[in-house]
Design a protein around this motif. Sequence first.
Motif, short mmCIF file in Angstrom:
data_model
loop_
_atom_site.label_atom_id
_atom_site.label_comp_id
_atom_site.label_asym_id
_atom_site.label_seq_id
_atom_site.Cartn_x
_atom_site.Cartn_y
_atom_site.Cartn_z
N THR A 1 15.26 4.93 47.29
CA THR A 1 14.08 4.41 47.38
C THR A 1 13.31 3.49 46.58
OG1 THR A 1 12.83 6.17 46.99
CG2 THR A 1 13.51 6.01 49.27
N ASN A 2 14.34 2.87 45.55
CA ASN A 2 13.86 2.06 44.65
C ASN A 2 14.91 1.06 44.18
OD1 ASN A 2 12.04 0.90 42.44
ND2 ASN A 2 11.41 2.72 41.44
N TYR A 3 14.60 0.12 43.35
CA TYR A 3 15.63 -0.74 43.17
C TYR A 3 16.53 -0.19 41.94
CZ TYR A 3 12.41 -4.15 45.11
OH TYR A 3 11.67 -4.70 46.00
N LYS A 4 17.87 -0.61 42.03
CA LYS A 4 18.70 -0.38 41.17
C LYS A 4 19.48 -1.60 40.83
CE LYS A 4 22.42 3.06 39.80
NZ LYS A 4 23.40 4.17 40.24
N MET A 5 19.39 -2.30 39.79
CA MET A 5 19.87 -3.64 39.47
C MET A 5 20.12 -3.90 37.93
SD MET A 5 16.76 -5.61 41.41
CE MET A 5 17.48 -7.36 41.53
N PRO A 6 21.62 -3.59 37.90
CA PRO A 6 22.21 -3.42 36.52
C PRO A 6 22.34 -4.78 36.01
CG PRO A 6 23.79 -3.09 38.03
CD PRO A 6 22.67 -3.16 38.95
N ASP A 7 22.45 -5.96 36.51
CA ASP A 7 23.04 -7.07 35.93
C ASP A 7 22.77 -8.44 36.70
OD1 ASP A 7 25.08 -7.08 38.17
OD2 ASP A 7 26.15 -5.64 36.86
N ASP B 1 16.18 -2.46 34.56
CA ASP B 1 16.78 -3.35 35.63
C ASP B 1 16.69 -4.77 35.40
OD1 ASP B 1 17.55 -1.32 37.45
OD2 ASP B 1 15.41 -0.70 38.02
N ALA B 2 17.40 -5.35 35.99
CA ALA B 2 17.82 -6.94 35.76
C ALA B 2 16.91 -7.63 37.18
CB ALA B 2 19.15 -7.44 35.91
N TYR B 3 15.54 -7.83 36.94
CA TYR B 3 14.78 -8.37 38.05
C TYR B 3 15.18 -9.80 38.13
CZ TYR B 3 12.04 -4.41 39.20
OH TYR B 3 11.58 -3.02 39.44
N ALA B 4 14.36 -10.68 38.78
CA ALA B 4 14.58 -11.95 39.30
C ALA B 4 14.66 -12.81 37.91
CB ALA B 4 13.48 -12.47 39.93
N SER B 5 15.58 -14.04 38.17
CA SER B 5 15.89 -15.03 36.98
C SER B 5 15.87 -16.29 37.39
CB SER B 5 17.22 -14.32 36.35
OG SER B 5 18.24 -14.64 37.09
N GLN B 6 16.18 -17.16 36.18
CA GLN B 6 16.52 -18.67 36.54
C GLN B 6 17.11 -19.25 35.51
OE1 GLN B 6 13.07 -21.54 37.63
NE2 GLN B 6 14.67 -22.98 38.38
N CYS B 7 18.25 -20.06 35.95
CA CYS B 7 18.94 -20.67 34.69
C CYS B 7 18.54 -22.40 34.75
CB CYS B 7 20.36 -20.51 34.92
SG CYS B 7 21.30 -21.32 33.43
N VAL B 8 18.35 -22.99 33.72
CA VAL B 8 18.10 -24.40 33.61
C VAL B 8 18.93 -24.99 32.79
CG1 VAL B 8 15.71 -24.11 34.60
CG2 VAL B 8 16.05 -24.11 32.01
N TYR B 9 19.02 -26.35 32.76
CA TYR B 9 19.63 -27.09 31.87
C TYR B 9 19.02 -28.10 30.90
CZ TYR B 9 23.26 -30.69 30.08
OH TYR B 9 23.82 -31.49 29.19
N HIS B 10 19.09 -28.02 29.64
CA HIS B 10 18.22 -28.79 28.86
C HIS B 10 18.88 -29.30 27.66
CE1 HIS B 10 14.40 -30.38 27.29
NE2 HIS B 10 14.68 -29.56 26.30
N LYS B 11 19.23 -30.57 27.43
CA LYS B 11 19.74 -31.14 26.26
C LYS B 11 21.20 -30.49 25.79
CE LYS B 11 15.65 -32.91 24.37
NZ LYS B 11 14.82 -33.02 23.23
N GLY B 12 22.04 -30.36 26.73
CA GLY B 12 23.57 -29.70 26.53
C GLY B 12 23.47 -28.34 26.54
N LYS B 13 22.61 -27.48 26.81
CA LYS B 13 22.57 -25.87 26.99
C LYS B 13 22.30 -25.43 28.21
CE LYS B 13 22.95 -25.27 21.91
NZ LYS B 13 24.19 -24.74 21.98
#
Length: 318
Positions: free
Chosen positions: A56-62, A92-104
């Motif tokens: 009854t709770n989150y389990k978010m390893p990655d 835990d591994a909660y929400a995320s976002q990846c962005v592109y900026h100047k080659g990385k």
Amino acid sequence: MKNTLLVALLAFGTYLPSQAQNPIIRDVFTADPAPLVYRDTLFLYTGHDTASVKETNYKMPDWRIYSTTDMVHWKDYGTRLSPRTFAWATGDAYASQCVYHKGKFYWFVATFHKKDDNSQGGAAIGVAVSDRPTGPFKDAIGKALIVNEMTKDKPHAWDDIDPTVFIDDDKQAYLYWGNLSCRWVKLKDNLTELAGPITVVNIKNYIEGPWVYKRKKLYYLVYASAGTKPEMIEYCTAPSATGPWTYRGIIQENVPNSFTTHPGIIDYKGKSYFFYHNGSLPTGGSYRRSICVDDMYYNPDGTIKPIVQTTKGVAPVK
């Protein structure tokens, strides 16, 4: 020969058969979708639910990565980042976002901080960096970018979650995040340092999961709302990345079998897409969620038409 094939699969990922039917990922439970278009490919960065049916709770390893070039077939790169990547992190591994900026590629993540000289614990935001959209990623600064001690307007320890990063036309980057409180701050050009004070925004019904983007001359702040339980998706618009924000209403009603939902919005090959999660897979639920995608449409004035949730999903694109 077998070893060569195995190495190739690990390096380049494996393809998941799909009929463009929601949920789009069916072999594991995924949540908190964050799409990114790089060159001709749409990459999808996700959370990973591993809680048992009875928990009854989150389990978010990655966190995991997928990609597509036609919105139908999804390539699975597997786990590409976890809280263990960050020496300061735990939990835990909660929400995320990846962005592109100047080659990385900068992957902003929400997790939890160990109790140490830098923090008394609680939710924190870190940033990982890579030269490629699929990694390998490493901790960009060796410490958390946002810790609980920096945000005192809410008393609970999990308020610093769900980061979203928006880079404006003038290349100024902004970080937005928060649970029960929506906050934003300017980032320096390296995306790993704050460039100003943290500002709290008063947003109607806001609870968590912000997603910020610009379309034509209008800025959008889309988020999970606290108006009801389960969550819905509502949004605001503004003439700039810092507001003032005008409330526009609900665009997504409750999702099946999950009290949370989470928006991820992207334009790709001439169409607009709305990613979210629900609990509709067999044995799924609020802690065993699955990512879906449906078409997204705008009115002539730039307001968003209500999202129609489907099991069919979206049509393939060339």
